[in-house]
Write an enzyme that holds these catalytic residues in place. Sequence first.
Site, PDB file in Angstrom:
ATOM      1  NE  ARG A 168      20.398  -1.373 -36.785  1.00 24.80           N
ATOM      2  CZ  ARG A 168      19.636  -0.333 -37.143  1.00 24.80           C
ATOM      3  NH1 ARG A 168      20.082   0.552 -38.017  1.00 24.80           N
ATOM      4  NH2 ARG A 168      18.427  -0.193 -36.644  1.00 24.80           N
ATOM      5  CE  LYS A 213      17.232  -4.844 -37.652  1.00 25.33           C
ATOM      6  NZ  LYS A 213      17.505  -5.013 -36.229  1.00 25.33           N
ATOM      7  CG  HIS A 236      23.528  -4.162 -31.339  1.00 27.95           C
ATOM      8  ND1 HIS A 236      23.404  -3.553 -32.572  1.00 27.95           N
ATOM      9  CD2 HIS A 236      22.353  -3.950 -30.703  1.00 27.95           C
ATOM     10  CE1 HIS A 236      22.207  -3.012 -32.680  1.00 27.95           C
ATOM     11  NE2 HIS A 236      21.548  -3.241 -31.562  1.00 27.95           N
ATOM     12  NE  ARG A 292      20.792   0.836 -33.254  1.00 24.02           N
ATOM     13  CZ  ARG A 292      20.566   1.846 -34.092  1.00 24.02           C
ATOM     14  NH1 ARG A 292      21.555   2.596 -34.515  1.00 24.02           N
ATOM     15  NH2 ARG A 292      19.341   2.090 -34.528  1.00 24.02           N
ATOM     16  CG  HIS A 348      15.126   3.433 -33.196  1.00 20.86           C
ATOM     17  ND1 HIS A 348      16.429   3.702 -32.862  1.00 20.86           N
ATOM     18  CD2 HIS A 348      14.937   2.112 -32.954  1.00 20.86           C
ATOM     19  CE1 HIS A 348      17.005   2.597 -32.429  1.00 20.86           C
ATOM     20  NE2 HIS A 348      16.117   1.617 -32.490  1.00 20.86           N
ATOM     21  CE1 TYR A 356      19.787  -0.901 -29.864  1.00 18.82           C
ATOM     22  CE2 TYR A 356      17.509  -0.516 -30.460  1.00 18.82           C
ATOM     23  CZ  TYR A 356      18.695  -1.192 -30.633  1.00 18.82           C
ATOM     24  OH  TYR A 356      18.778  -2.170 -31.568  1.00 18.82           O
TER      25      TYR A 356
END
Length: 149
Positions: free
Chosen positions: A27, A52, A101, A104, A126, A136
């Site tokens: 990110r 995150k 973004h 990504r 993830h 994604y």
Amino acid sequence: RALGYPGTTKSAEVARAFLIALRTAMRAGEILSLTPDAVDLSARVAHLTKTKNGDDRDVPLTRAAVRLFSGWTGWTVSTRSRDTLFRKARQRAGLKDLHFHDSRAEALTRLARRVDVLTLAKISGHRDLNMLLTHYYRESAEQIAQRLD
């Protein structure tokens, strides 16, 4: 090009960060939080702290990412400036629906052609494979079919 890369301006820094994102699936905030001591070019690993999801993560670096980090001495651009400079460059380039973004999703789709899904989740951080798949991973059935041969 709209960001003036390669170069030494803050805009060029944003371009370097975007190119790193395309090759690592990190990110924007993760990239801008990196310091030179967190990037081991010989081991080809970037160490992220407190991502995150709250965990630390080691991100493997492709050879292209290592080249982008070569000569890098740290970031001077702020998150706010990164956003502003990226939006202005996007307008200059005539692109309407490109966001930082998006790099990504593009990176994860590219990496999915080279590694299995569990490795992909480890790279991206993830925990939920469904999130990885639905938000994604953007490879089409036709692209998958070509890889099957």
